[in-house]
Design an enzyme around this catalytic site. Sequence first.
Site, PDB file in Angstrom:
ATOM      1  N   HIS A  22       2.590  -2.251  10.225  1.00 49.57           N
ATOM      2  CA  HIS A  22       1.461  -2.292  11.307  1.00 49.57           C
ATOM      3  C   HIS A  22       0.244  -1.241  11.160  1.00 49.57           C
ATOM      4  O   HIS A  22      -0.679  -1.152  11.638  1.00 49.57           O
ATOM      5  CB  HIS A  22       1.986  -2.553  12.665  1.00 49.57           C
ATOM      6  CG  HIS A  22       2.821  -3.822  12.801  1.00 49.57           C
ATOM      7  ND1 HIS A  22       2.703  -4.699  13.996  1.00 49.57           N
ATOM      8  CD2 HIS A  22       3.442  -4.687  11.800  1.00 49.57           C
ATOM      9  CE1 HIS A  22       3.374  -5.810  13.835  1.00 49.57           C
ATOM     10  NE2 HIS A  22       3.969  -5.776  12.658  1.00 49.57           N
ATOM     11  N   ASP A 125      -2.430  -2.952  18.813  1.00 51.27           N
ATOM     12  CA  ASP A 125      -1.374  -3.752  18.037  1.00 51.27           C
ATOM     13  C   ASP A 125      -0.826  -5.068  19.059  1.00 51.27           C
ATOM     14  O   ASP A 125      -0.782  -4.696  20.230  1.00 51.27           O
ATOM     15  CB  ASP A 125      -0.032  -2.998  17.644  1.00 51.27           C
ATOM     16  CG  ASP A 125       0.686  -3.757  16.543  1.00 51.27           C
ATOM     17  OD1 ASP A 125       0.581  -3.557  15.501  1.00 51.27           O
ATOM     18  OD2 ASP A 125       1.582  -4.334  17.166  1.00 51.27           O
ATOM     19  N   TRP A 352      10.064   5.229  -2.046  1.00 53.66           N
ATOM     20  CA  TRP A 352       8.651   4.973  -1.555  1.00 53.66           C
ATOM     21  C   TRP A 352       7.593   4.888  -2.939  1.00 53.66           C
ATOM     22  O   TRP A 352       7.707   5.955  -3.429  1.00 53.66           O
ATOM     23  CB  TRP A 352       8.139   5.770  -0.263  1.00 53.66           C
ATOM     24  CG  TRP A 352       6.900   5.387  -0.045  1.00 53.66           C
ATOM     25  CD1 TRP A 352       5.531   5.790  -0.063  1.00 53.66           C
ATOM     26  CD2 TRP A 352       6.656   4.453   1.157  1.00 53.66           C
ATOM     27  NE1 TRP A 352       4.765   5.090   0.700  1.00 53.66           N
ATOM     28  CE2 TRP A 352       5.280   4.467   1.504  1.00 53.66           C
ATOM     29  CE3 TRP A 352       7.606   3.527   1.857  1.00 53.66           C
ATOM     30  CZ2 TRP A 352       4.642   3.500   2.380  1.00 53.66           C
ATOM     31  CZ3 TRP A 352       6.996   2.608   2.763  1.00 53.66           C
ATOM     32  CH2 TRP A 352       5.689   2.704   3.166  1.00 53.66           C
ATOM     33  N   ALA A 353       6.846   3.937  -3.279  1.00 50.68           N
ATOM     34  CA  ALA A 353       6.006   4.258  -4.109  1.00 50.68           C
ATOM     35  C   ALA A 353       4.536   4.086  -3.859  1.00 50.68           C
ATOM     36  O   ALA A 353       4.008   3.747  -2.627  1.00 50.68           O
ATOM     37  CB  ALA A 353       6.354   2.723  -4.919  1.00 50.68           C
ATOM     38  N   ASN A 374       0.747  -7.247   4.142  1.00 51.94           N
ATOM     39  CA  ASN A 374      -0.019  -6.085   3.453  1.00 51.94           C
ATOM     40  C   ASN A 374       0.204  -6.530   2.093  1.00 51.94           C
ATOM     41  O   ASN A 374      -0.599  -5.864   1.208  1.00 51.94           O
ATOM     42  CB  ASN A 374       0.489  -4.643   4.090  1.00 51.94           C
ATOM     43  CG  ASN A 374       0.277  -4.600   5.400  1.00 51.94           C
ATOM     44  OD1 ASN A 374      -1.169  -4.729   5.789  1.00 51.94           O
ATOM     45  ND2 ASN A 374       1.043  -4.618   6.341  1.00 51.94           N
ATOM     46  N   GLU A 378      -2.837  -6.683  -0.749  1.00 52.22           N
ATOM     47  CA  GLU A 378      -2.811  -5.708  -1.686  1.00 52.22           C
ATOM     48  C   GLU A 378      -2.805  -6.258  -3.242  1.00 52.22           C
ATOM     49  O   GLU A 378      -3.500  -5.864  -4.267  1.00 52.22           O
ATOM     50  CB  GLU A 378      -2.022  -4.498  -1.710  1.00 52.22           C
ATOM     51  CG  GLU A 378      -2.266  -3.605  -0.204  1.00 52.22           C
ATOM     52  CD  GLU A 378      -0.981  -3.001   0.279  1.00 52.22           C
ATOM     53  OE1 GLU A 378       0.036  -3.140  -0.418  1.00 52.22           O
ATOM     54  OE2 GLU A 378      -1.190  -2.525   1.228  1.00 52.22           O
TER      55      GLU A 378
HETATM   56  O1  LIG Z   1       7.277   1.836  -1.534  1.00 55.03           O
HETATM   57  C1  LIG Z   1       6.451   1.259  -0.695  1.00 55.03           C
HETATM   58  C2  LIG Z   1       6.560   0.307   0.173  1.00 55.03           C
HETATM   59  C3  LIG Z   1       5.543  -0.078   0.972  1.00 55.03           C
HETATM   60  N1  LIG Z   1       4.432   0.472   0.943  1.00 55.03           N
HETATM   61  C4  LIG Z   1       3.132   0.080   1.750  1.00 55.03           C
HETATM   62  O2  LIG Z   1       3.602  -0.526   3.115  1.00 55.03           O
HETATM   63  C5  LIG Z   1       3.049  -1.450   3.524  1.00 55.03           C
HETATM   64  C6  LIG Z   1       4.212  -2.418   3.809  1.00 55.03           C
HETATM   65  O3  LIG Z   1       3.797  -3.736   4.624  1.00 55.03           O
HETATM   66  P1  LIG Z   1       4.117  -5.138   4.193  1.00 55.03           P
HETATM   67  O4  LIG Z   1       3.999  -5.411   2.894  1.00 55.03           O
HETATM   68  O5  LIG Z   1       3.328  -6.081   5.157  1.00 55.03           O
HETATM   69  O6  LIG Z   1       5.669  -4.985   4.496  1.00 55.03           O
HETATM   70  P2  LIG Z   1       6.466  -4.687   5.901  1.00 55.03           P
HETATM   71  O7  LIG Z   1       6.641  -3.301   5.789  1.00 55.03           O
HETATM   72  O8  LIG Z   1       7.793  -5.518   5.860  1.00 55.03           O
HETATM   73  O9  LIG Z   1       5.649  -5.168   6.987  1.00 55.03           O
HETATM   74  C7  LIG Z   1       5.809  -5.849   8.440  1.00 55.03           C
HETATM   75  O10 LIG Z   1       4.601  -5.682   8.871  1.00 55.03           O
HETATM   76  C8  LIG Z   1       3.722  -6.896   8.274  1.00 55.03           C
HETATM   77  C9  LIG Z   1       2.598  -6.888   8.842  1.00 55.03           C
HETATM   78  O11 LIG Z   1       2.601  -7.670  10.249  1.00 55.03           O
HETATM   79  C10 LIG Z   1       4.470  -8.375   8.173  1.00 55.03           C
HETATM   80  O12 LIG Z   1       3.543  -9.264   7.285  1.00 55.03           O
HETATM   81  C11 LIG Z   1       5.784  -8.157   7.554  1.00 55.03           C
HETATM   82  O13 LIG Z   1       6.560  -9.382   7.797  1.00 55.03           O
HETATM   83  C12 LIG Z   1       6.459  -6.992   8.354  1.00 55.03           C
HETATM   84  O14 LIG Z   1       7.829  -7.084   7.787  1.00 55.03           O
HETATM   85  C13 LIG Z   1       2.324  -1.816   2.444  1.00 55.03           C
HETATM   86  O15 LIG Z   1       0.948  -1.353   2.804  1.00 55.03           O
HETATM   87  C14 LIG Z   1       2.755  -1.172   1.195  1.00 55.03           C
HETATM   88  O16 LIG Z   1       1.669  -0.839   0.320  1.00 55.03           O
HETATM   89  C15 LIG Z   1       3.941   1.429  -0.118  1.00 55.03           C
HETATM   90  O17 LIG Z   1       2.883   1.996  -0.226  1.00 55.03           O
HETATM   91  N2  LIG Z   1       5.223   1.913  -0.791  1.00 55.03           N
END
Ligand SMILES: O=c1ccn([C@@H]2O[C@H](COP(=O)(O)OP(=O)(O)O[C@H]3O[C@H](CO)[C@@H](O)[C@H](O)[C@H]3O)[C@@H](O)[C@H]2O)c(=O)[nH]1
Length: 497
Positions: A22, A125, A352-353, A374, A378
Amino acid sequence: MESQQSHNKLHVVFLPFPTPGHMIPMIDTARLFAMHGVNVTIIATHANASTFQKSIDSDFNSGYSIKTHLIQFPSAQVGLPDGVENMKDGISFEILGKITRAIIMLQNPIEILFQDLQPDCIVTDMSYPWTVEAAAKLGIPRIHYYSSSYFSNCVAHLIMKYRPNDNLVSDTQKFTIPCFPHTIEMTPLQLPDWLHAKNPAAAYFEPMFESEKRSYGTLYNSFHELESDYEKLSNTTMGIKTWSVGPVSAWTNKDGEKKAKRGHIEELGKEEEWLNWLNSKQNESVLYVSFGSLVRFPHAQLVEIAHGLENSGQNFIWVIKKYDKDEDGEGFLQEFEERLKESKKGYIIWNWASQLLILDHPATGGIVTHCGWNSILESVNSGLPMITWPVFAEQFYNEKLLVDVLKIGVPVGAKENNLWININVEKVVRREDIVKAVKILMGSDQESKEMRMRAKKLGDASKRTIEEGGDSYNNLIQLIDELKSLKKSKALGVKAD
Ligand SMILES: O=c1ccn([C@@H]2O[C@H](COP(=O)(O)OP(=O)(O)O[C@H]3O[C@H](CO)[C@@H](O)[C@H](O)[C@H]3O)[C@@H](O)[C@H]2O)c(=O)[nH]1
């Protein structure tokens, strides 16, 4: 003179929810507003602010008016150690409960802060329904920030309204989402708990969706060509005014350095090493495997993933959480990593990548994703098809969008919605199902090629939409203009009094 000018400028306050999925897109959105001449304030607690402050500082140094207003996280009051302020730190029910309590306690100080800051608009949010009343008290618009897809929000609203999942004979019986332009079938097992009949968790979630209807409008990190039918469904049938301005990460992280430095940079692995590994691989031959910021698989599932990836024969980069390494009792993951160093078929990134950099690398040809919005956006922006492996929340809805509507997803066969830290160990996805999905996604038959073509086309559309004249670009300008004229009318109204 300068301060008078900045006083007259539109001032928008952003209130992100502390979880990466978020927070990352909201910070990108706030930066976008600042890039378009808006005075921006972001409210955040110390540890959360430290994950994005560098990008804010660099925007500020580029002349944009953007700042962070720090507030104190009530760690001591709920019994949390310093620095644990984000849902991604909630690796047990106990810690998660404390973080949630602390977030609820922030309401009062934030309301006082809104009074002090006197913004012209708040973008908050979806998880803060109380901000509707706070905005009303200030006589300003509240914009609801929904951090997932139009598609998923439509599913949730329509299930709440028509309850097609009630009174079915079993949890595996299919039902159809009402009023949808596509035929979308789901089972009760795929829904989050709170949508099940008479679940007490509904008391926490329903106000979030209700607050949307009482807001000035909803902001989406999405774009018109990706989900135009569902944008229309929201705006017309459901009567909610919306703006799609995404993909926000593509606007604000255009250059490589910004991409690399996004999110939890303090946890980034050895960049040079994995870049060298990727550089040594053929174009579109690598699968990127990531389950976002929260998912906590049981060890048995990690074992299946490792074997599945290895047996598929495909090159892969897999991001595994640090706590999984810490709890790798018999050293299975460490042994697996050693084997990969020999075979060079795979690379493990711990914790974390730099996701945007990996997705954009020419060697990357597809992704295994938990369907967090996200990660989907992406990947779409990088023109990549996906193996869909939903785990919790609205991820099963997003899977339907990818597989049934956009046809750029191959389901791995996950069946049951779990809470991310309480995944049913009886229901792990088996290695043979992983191999099967990888073969389809990366395969060379006509169907796979066509899927990859569709993904590439969407990637082109995604890049076009944020350029001057594109839909997302225009929507952002239109929203900012609208907020400016609201500010102006309010000022005139005050004078008239
Ligand atoms: O190693 C990592 C892991 C994650 N990310 C970033 O972290 C974000 C992760 O977001 P997302 O892919 O949406 O996953 P969640 O963290 O699980 O997101 C939560 O929030 C989202 C937006 O509401 C929902 O769609 C999901 O269900 C909810 O779990 C993205 O921008 C990724 O690029 C990194 O840069 N590196």
